[in-house]
Design an enzyme around this catalytic site. Sequence first.
Site, PDB file in Angstrom:
ATOM      1  N   HIS A 249       2.673   2.450  -1.390  1.00 36.30           N
ATOM      2  CA  HIS A 249       0.856   2.157  -1.839  1.00 36.30           C
ATOM      3  C   HIS A 249       0.080   3.312  -1.480  1.00 36.30           C
ATOM      4  CE1 HIS A 249      -2.364  -1.169   0.172  1.00 36.30           C
ATOM      5  NE2 HIS A 249      -1.876  -1.236  -0.908  1.00 36.30           N
ATOM      6  N   GLU A 276       1.684   4.692  -5.587  1.00 41.48           N
ATOM      7  CA  GLU A 276       0.896   3.255  -6.429  1.00 41.48           C
ATOM      8  C   GLU A 276      -0.717   3.831  -5.806  1.00 41.48           C
ATOM      9  OE1 GLU A 276      -2.299   0.170  -6.016  1.00 41.48           O
ATOM     10  OE2 GLU A 276      -0.708   1.297  -4.460  1.00 41.48           O
ATOM     11  N   ASP A 278      -5.195   3.691  -7.228  1.00 37.60           N
ATOM     12  CA  ASP A 278      -5.972   3.036  -7.627  1.00 37.60           C
ATOM     13  C   ASP A 278      -7.239   4.347  -8.473  1.00 37.60           C
ATOM     14  OD1 ASP A 278      -6.153   0.785  -5.849  1.00 37.60           O
ATOM     15  OD2 ASP A 278      -5.899   1.844  -4.615  1.00 37.60           O
ATOM     16  N   HIS A 291      -9.862   3.250  -3.387  1.00 31.63           N
ATOM     17  CA  HIS A 291      -9.373   1.788  -3.616  1.00 31.63           C
ATOM     18  C   HIS A 291     -11.148   1.291  -3.676  1.00 31.63           C
ATOM     19  CE1 HIS A 291      -8.823  -1.449  -0.952  1.00 31.63           C
ATOM     20  NE2 HIS A 291      -7.818  -1.114  -1.694  1.00 31.63           N
ATOM     21  N   GLU A 351      -3.435   1.038 -10.495  1.00 32.51           N
ATOM     22  CA  GLU A 351      -3.995  -0.134 -10.734  1.00 32.51           C
ATOM     23  C   GLU A 351      -5.619   0.488 -11.251  1.00 32.51           C
ATOM     24  OE1 GLU A 351      -6.079  -3.218  -7.477  1.00 32.51           O
ATOM     25  OE2 GLU A 351      -4.804  -1.831  -7.169  1.00 32.51           O
TER      26      GLU A 351
END
Length: 490
Positions: A249, A276, A278, A291, A351
């Site tokens: 994450h 992962e 953003d 993020h 993401e």
Amino acid sequence: MTLRQLVARPRRTGLVAALAAVALGVGTIAFTAPAEPASAPAVRDPAPGDVVVDETFAGPGLPAGWNPVDGDWRVENGRLVGTSADAARQSRITFGRHLDDFRLEATARFDTVQDATRWTALGLDVPAAGTTPWSIATVRSGTTAANGLEFAQRTTGNAWNVTDTAAAPSAAATGRDVRIAVEVHGITARWIFEGREVLRTTRLARSADGGQALLVNGARVSFAAVKVTALAPNAWIRPAGTPVTVFAHRGGSSAAPENTLVSDEVARRAGAQWVENDVQPSKDGVPYVLHDDTVDRTTNGTGRIRDLTAAQLDALDAGSWFAPAYAGTRLPTLAAQLEDLRTRGGNLLLEIKGPHTRDEVARIVKEVRDHGMTDRVFVQSFQVDALRYTRELAPELPLGLLRSELDPDPVATARDLGLTAYNPSDGAVAPRLGVVKDLHAAGVAVNVWTVDAPARWKALETAGVDGIITNRAAELAGWNEAWLQAAAGR
């Protein structure tokens, strides 16, 4: 046209016409032009679970459809024996048919080797004629070396492109049978040695018609059994007996400033299969890895990312807030992150953060394609529009829908959006763990976020989830290793 469509197309050949003539009782076959040529029957694609090849070499000679290309291949005492006397050559025998999704397994034994670096291989995409290029999964007799197992391609220039390597947990050596297998889903594959997954790749070179093969280099290798089984097409659904996929994450966010290149490096070293992160655009449209919708928390700047130019974002310190040792760490562009992953290794669960226009999604897709990372990027988002734009612009990219709460009918939602994965929060899925089986039955994977407690890892693994997004990637990778050891002892 997809590989699956190419395979499914019916083919007319002279052999079909000849067989038709024999069936009609024609003694001498004369090929004349019929008024309306008969159509050859369509070849049915095997269904998941169908065994396409199952050979134990019980006959006196090579099985029908097995084509020796180079080296000496023969059946002796119920085993297929392949010999390569020259370490500069790759003896090979082709068989099977083109499949997008399959498991190729064999029981193999090194009888003699010139040295411990010599190898045998499962051919994963090899033309029937054995010509280059072809893709293989290699196992050396010195299996515990750092490159004891490999995924590699032999190029048209007769050079090697080795994409992934690993050490096997035990030695193959000589004189003992070892069970080897590879599961392939398009360009992704996993290497299984003695029942244990050891290596994965997302860079398997595929063709439209390559089948399977066995190869031997600088050795005499015998095979007691070879089997090919068709698999379901979603490579993201976790096979039984394998651990959950580790998604780090925001990178290694427990040990380094999140969403930075150093955080990605920490995640790689921790054993995460995926990073992962953003992505959001700057004021002038450059995608950055961040993020929050502001830079306030994770940099020394202030303001919304969409109100700041690329030049302003490039000047920010994105590391000091985490620890003095990271002072001067920069906020990476998506381009910089993709290039780092491409050259240093790793895959990206990306993401798309917050609402994006179609043009903004198109810029993200362009960056992924420009860096040659379409086979190593998985796009997810809470934003349905962003996923629809991605599907329209880049149908080759797998898609995941993030959810804080489950949809009334997750399967219907997944089908509507063309999802590869449905990615709910742990809190959302915990009361309805049965939805995992429902989604799997529909061919949809399930990855759960953000889970840091071993007790929850266990519950989710038992429920069959495919991947876990966590802030504790190193710990989850270690937990997986212990899980594998326990499974081997059962």
